[in-house]
Design an enzyme around this catalytic site. Structure first.
Site, short mmCIF file in Angstrom:
data_model
loop_
_atom_site.label_atom_id
_atom_site.label_comp_id
_atom_site.label_asym_id
_atom_site.label_seq_id
_atom_site.Cartn_x
_atom_site.Cartn_y
_atom_site.Cartn_z
N GLN A 226 0.82 -1.20 0.00
CA GLN A 226 0.00 0.00 0.00
C GLN A 226 0.86 1.26 0.00
O GLN A 226 0.34 2.36 -0.10
CB GLN A 226 -0.91 0.03 1.25
CG GLN A 226 -1.93 -1.09 1.27
CD GLN A 226 -2.81 -1.07 2.50
OE1 GLN A 226 -3.04 -2.12 3.08
NE2 GLN A 226 -3.33 0.09 2.91
N ARG A 373 -8.77 -0.44 7.93
CA ARG A 373 -9.78 0.49 7.43
C ARG A 373 -10.09 1.53 8.51
O ARG A 373 -11.24 1.74 8.88
CB ARG A 373 -11.04 -0.26 7.03
CG ARG A 373 -11.73 0.42 5.87
CD ARG A 373 -12.76 -0.41 5.20
NE ARG A 373 -13.31 0.37 4.09
CZ ARG A 373 -14.19 -0.06 3.24
NH1 ARG A 373 -14.65 -1.28 3.36
NH2 ARG A 373 -14.65 0.69 2.28
N CYS A 374 -9.03 2.16 9.00
CA CYS A 374 -9.11 2.97 10.20
C CYS A 374 -7.97 3.95 10.19
O CYS A 374 -6.92 3.66 9.64
CB CYS A 374 -9.01 2.03 11.41
SG CYS A 374 -8.46 2.81 12.93
N GLU A 742 -12.90 5.06 5.35
CA GLU A 742 -12.99 4.34 6.62
C GLU A 742 -14.16 4.75 7.49
O GLU A 742 -14.41 4.11 8.52
CB GLU A 742 -11.68 4.54 7.38
CG GLU A 742 -10.59 3.73 6.72
CD GLU A 742 -9.27 4.45 6.67
OE1 GLU A 742 -9.23 5.61 7.09
OE2 GLU A 742 -8.31 3.87 6.20
#
Lengths: 790, 291
Positions: A226, A373-374, A742
């Site tokens: 990523q 996802r935070c 998110e």
């Protein structure tokens, strides 16, 4: 605040506000994406990793002879061999160290102990089972409470002088002011809850294909990454390779969700193997390897307290955290705060004081602490405050919506400085909650709840009104290994008026190839279909910190807007030259400069052609530029989610019968992509609330090591969502946009849990807490008033 | 997911398959749908030396109506059971339960006979077979024999097949008039094994009394559990809520659940009680033509 934004461009141009289809989906839906495991290089070897079957033990010896004698095996690599190159350990993103291959002890089940390189993946796997490791088993520590007991075995005896299992201690806020406010409180509400260990479990597992050219020393490393640029620099720093010789290529990524931010031992070992053997070496995890060894998320044991007046005002908040870090402290986060951004836990509410303490403990579990996802522990923070607020309303006998309305930060208070030091950029929380109440028919459901369920089930209504903090970050406070958290965009307009946009961020399915093309379309009037977006190859994109924590649009999107505007400035000079007019007399409309008050004009495509064929004297040819954008602040998306459930008291099962989600992420560039992100996040939030966790038995065996035990919801279980929007632009983002990837994972879990608790409480069961996942047996236990395990 | 090395044969006739099975003995396994076997091999929990793929054998893929019984061949997939008109007409309990087997992908490949032979106590089909009183047909080079399902399900992952035998069909009695049934399954998500599964089956006589009863449980014992005591309690009696509650109590008392991530034993026992009661009520309503 508005609820609709009208696009300024035509649908063909497809600028901001157009819900155009995703350009990248043509290849994905045809199965023509190219993922890491699709890449085949000549002479490529395959690597399998030998992992520890036990959670804690000293390595007495490793016998690799049987594996080495297997036909087709090229090499067996152990930690001892890595130690000779000073590579047996590597740094984590939180300033700790992590074993690449264990040399002294194994510290969790699934830890990397050795690697087998062979001519095909079957042989590698067969031979891996022939590496015999003799362990002296040690007692396993499976909870942070156990880790901190006096006399507990020290997990990190590799650290000189370490005599306990404390990974870090940290605090934030004003203790004195908070204590004073609590002393004045009429009512104090408390909550103890565990946010369980979960895993991002992307569809594609992690892997690497390292190709080191023995003649030139050039290393091309294909990586499920990523953050390819940051990884390149870390490879250079850790392995001592010259950075110009390292090229990281992050091909199509099948989901990341934070799981592909850290550097994993497998990446390092595959690279070392290629370096030693002079051949390309591929390593791809199995699903079980992904779940048991790569970055987990959450695992926070939280205690929260609210000081309240009897008429329902919040005065102050206390929170204390005990985090389970696993064997190595490896939170993947760029802030200087030890518990990430957890101290945003005051949420959407206006009160004077807060104090947060946090302690991390080493346990015999896999390391990680990735931001699934935070935005770096904001998920845990949002969950705690939204659960506490519901408990407060319940204890005071107030409606939870009314309680929230009474305590929300008011629109005129923005920019708002929170008691722990965040400066919220913009918001209108009252409107978002009101919209959600309308969308779900809140009053209607309350009436039905009062009337009772026709089949004896229990209705419950739960709310969460979250505030997110995303878009790391400003360079003062956020960095990775000293590299500042800016991001970049390079835009080149070709002579024919088409464009290529190169970014430092990396999409994993978020739709960058469309969204960022739309930003160029908005700023330059070039149709989004004419803009190719390139990411992931460090030799061909400008430096960036990558995609996670909803930062691509806040940072990379801002860089794109700024670079496009710079190009428009240059284009204006060329247009003036072509139109034989003064720049001051030119006006811009999407895709065209024209002389004010006339129909004389040139299109951006004509300008582009001229940039290469007929540039004005004194101006450099070409039409391209690059921007490194350093955001002045984070962005603060928010929203209100309302969930209606029905609980079956006979078996403790519950299902969502209605749900409304109103999100405000500022200006939406592609509303369809935004809604897709929200639905995905609501689904993942549901998974965590309903079914999903990783747990361990007393020996430290991981329960949740495959999709039989680690549950991912299907379309059948997933609730149907009603989506709504409000638009409160970010005042500091060039497009008014905020991150959104998110919001729904952060905001929704508390809404589901609050709904189930509401159902039980209104049926006369005074239940303080049920930990996630809210499994049927836990609900049943709460109704029966008996303690159930696990 | 790389399984260990194995031999593979794909015979074209039953005779050839039975010869192969006799030859490879304990080292061999029949491959039909492969929905349990292949994952176990990929996880390296099973390592058969030889797979005998029966998918090319003729005549095993059909569902037929024969003399009061429905015959389901060894290659009939779960999805076929869910949609077959013969099953719907004469074994409605099976048709209603089939959509609860695993997930659509597994149902398209996996076979009913394979699941019956697997004897996984978390498998659904054997509870249904025990409740309706099915018969398993086993074939080997020595010939064919029929085995009542209660004798076929021996223990944890253990069936009554002899070396060299394979299941070629399962026979289910046709549901006559005044019958009804239900399969209630608690699962954490679609595709999960049952936390608890309860199959109930009732036949009423002309006066409305219970003439025949079947109750069997999934995932709460080392094998699918036929609750004979509860069945005997019901037969010959007038159906009533009190009677059903009593039978449910017997089922809850008889089962042997263990505590695990799906829940503690006491919880599973409570669900057995609830689902047995609910299942019997639903079976009764169906038998009376009210459902």
């Amino acid at each position: 605040m508005t609820t609709t934004v009208h696009p300024k461009t035509s649908p063909e141009v497809g600028g901001i506000g157009h819900a155009v289809r995703r350009k990248e989906d043509d290849r994905f839906i045809q199965g023509a994406g190219r993922y890491l495991d699709d890449i085949v290089l000549p002479g490529m070897l395959h690597m399998a990793i030998v992992r520890s079957p036990i959670a804690h033990g000293r390595i007495r010896s490793i016998d690799t002879s049987a594996a080495e004698q297997t036909e087709g095996v090229v090499a067996v690599i152990t930690g001892q061999m890595l130690a000779e190159h000073n590579l047996a350990w590597m740094p984590t993103l939180s300033g700790d160290t992590q074993a690449v291959l264990a040399t002294d002890k194994v510290r969790y089940q699934g830890q990397e102990v050795a690697a087998v390189v062979a001519t095909d993946p079957y042989i590698a796997r067969d031979a891996a089972s022939l590496v015999f490791v003799d362990y002296e088993e040690l007692p396993a520590i499976t909870s942070p409470q156990q880790a901190l007991e006096p006399g507990a075995p020290v997990i990190r005896d590799d650290k000189e002088g370490k005599t306990d299992n404390v990974a870090y201690i940290w605090e934030a806020g004003d203790k004195e002011a908070t204590d004073a406010a609590f002393a004045k409180a009429d009512v104090v509400v408390t909550l103890d809850t565990h946010y369980p260990r979960s895993h991002p479990s992307p569809l594609e597992t992690c892997g690497a294909l390292a190709d080191v050219n023995p003649a030139t020393g050039e290393a091309t490393i294909y990586l499920t990454s990523q953050a390819p640029h940051a990884h390149r620099t870390l490879f250079a720093l850790v392995a001592g390779l010259p950075e110009e010789n390292i090229r990281i290529v992050s091909p199509d990524i099948g989901g990341g969700f934070g799981n592909k931010v850290p550097i994993y031992p497998g990446y390092v070992v595959a690279t070392v193997a290629s370096l030693l053997l002079g051949k390309p070496v591929k390593w791809v995890e199995t699903r079980t390897e992904n779940l048991i060894s790569t970055g987990f998320a959450r695992d926070y044991h939280m205690h929260g307290e609210l000081a309240l007046t009897s008429d329902g005002r919040i005065l102050a908040m206390r929170a204390s955290i005990l985090s389970d870090q696993g064997a190595f402290y490896a939170d993947a986060q760029p802030s200087r705060f030890r518990a990430g951004l957890f101290h945003i836990c005051t949420g959407s509410y206006d009160f004077g004081a807060a104090h947060v303490t946090a302690k991390g403990a080493y346990t015999n579990k896999a390391p990680g602490g990735v931001a699934y996802r935070c935005s770096f522990r904001v998920t845990e923070a949002s969950y705690l405050i939204e659960r506490l607020v519901d408990n407060a309303a319940w204890k005071l006998g107030m409606d939870p919506a009314e309680f929230r309305m009474k305590n929300f930060i008011r629109p005129e208070q923005f920019p708002y400085r929170s008691p722990t030091g965040f400066v919220y950029d913009s918001g209108d929380y009252h409107t978002a909650l009101r919209e959600a109440m309308k969308l779900v028919d809140y009053e209607g459901w309350r009436r039905k709840q009062a009337e009772g369920h026709p089949e004896g089930k229990l209705y419950g209504v739960g709310i969460a009104s979250f505030t997110e903090v995303v878009g790391a970050g400003n360079s003062k406070e956020y960095d990775i290994a000293g590299i500042k958290m800016f991001d970049s965009a390079e835009l080149r307009i070709h002579p024919t008026g088409k464009a290529i946009l190169k970014l430092g961020v990396r999409t994993q399915g978020q739709g960058h190839e469309t969204t960022f093309a739309q930003i160029v379309a908005e700023e330059l009037g070039i149709p989004y279909t004419d803009v190719k977006v390139q990411e992931g190859d460090t030799d061909n994109t400008p430096y960036g910190l990558g995609t996670y924590a909803s930062r691509s649009t806040p940072v990379g999107g801002a860089a794109t807007a700024v670079v496009a505007r710079r190009i428009r400035e240059k284009a204006k000079k060329i247009a003036a030259h072509l139109l034989e007019a003064s720049e001051d007399d030119l006006e811009w409309e999407p895709g065209r400069f024209f002389v004010r008050g006339t129909d004389k004009g040139v299109t951006i495509q004509e300008v582009a052609f001229a940039a290469y064929t007929n540039p004005p004297e004194g101006l450099e040819a070409g039409l391209e530029d690059v921007c490194y954008y350093d955001p002045p602040n984070m962005t603060y998306p928010f929203g209100s989610y309302i969930v209606v459930v029905e609980v079956d008291p006979g078996d403790g099962t519950w299902k969502v019968v209605d749900m409304a989600a109103v999100d405000d992420c500022g200006v939406r560039i592609n509303p369809m992509i935004v809604e897709g992100q929200i639905m995905g996040g609501l689904t993942e939030g549901f998974a965590k609330a309903n079914m999903q966790w990783i747990t361990f038995d007393e020996q430290g065996n991981c329960i949740g090591s495959n999709f039989l035990d680690y549950l991912v919801p299907t379309a059948w279980e997933t609730p149907r969502f009603k989506l709504g929007a409000t638009v409160t632009p970010s005042p500091h983002h060039p497009l008014g946009a905020k991150g959104v990837g998110e919001s729904a994972t952060v905001g929704s879990p508390a809404a589901y849990v609050n709904a189930v608790l509401d159902a039980l409480r209104r049926a006369g069961h005074p239940v303080e807490n049920i930990d996630m996942p809210v499994l049927p047996h836990r609900v049943w236990g709460a109704i029966q008033g008996v303690a159930v395990k696990p | 997911m790389y399984p260990p090395r194995f031999e593979y044969s794909a015979p074209r006739s039953l005779e050839e398959a039975l010869d192969l099975l006799a030859e490879v003995g304990d080292e061999g396994r029949v491959l039909a749908g492969g929905q349990s076997l292949l994952p176990m091999m990929k996880l390296r929990l099973a390592a058969p030396a030889h797979l005998v793929d029966i998918n090319r054998l003729p005549g095993l893929g059909s569902i037929t109506d024969t003399n009061g019984e429905i015959s389901i061949g060894a290659l009939v997939r779960h999805a076929d059971v869910a949609t077959d008109p013969t099953v719907a007409a004469h074994a409605p309990l099976l048709a209603a339960a089939a959509p609860w087997i695993a997930d659509p992908l597994v149902r398209n490949r996996g076979t009913l006979c394979g699941s019956v032979a697997h004897c996984d106590p978390e498998g659904d089909w054997n509870s249904l077979m025990l409740a309706v009183g099915a018969t398993v047909v086993a074939t080997s080079r020595e010939g064919t024999r029929t085995i009542p399902i209660a004798d076929f399900v021996v223990d944890f992952f253990t069936n009554a097949l002899r070396p060299g035998e394979m299941v070629t069909e399962v026979r289910v009695p046709k549901a006559g008039p005044r019958t009804g049934g239900a399969y209630l399954k608690l699962e954490r998500k679609i595709g999960d094994y049952a936390t608890v599964g309860v199959a109930t089956h009732l036949r009423l006589d002309e006066s409305g009394r219970i003439a025949q009863a079947g109750i069997a449980l999934t995932s709460v014992a080392p094998k699918n559990l036929k609750v004979t005591e509860a069945e005997e309690l019901l037969v010959g009696n007038e159906p009533s809520d009190e009677l059903f509650a009593e039978a449910a109590e017997v089922a809850a008392r008889t089962c042997q659940p263990t505590s695990d991530v799906r829940g503690p034993a006491e919880y599973k026992r409570a669900v057995v009680r609830t689902y047995t009661e609910r299942g019997l009520r639903r079976a009764l309503a169906e038998a009376r033509g009210e459902a």
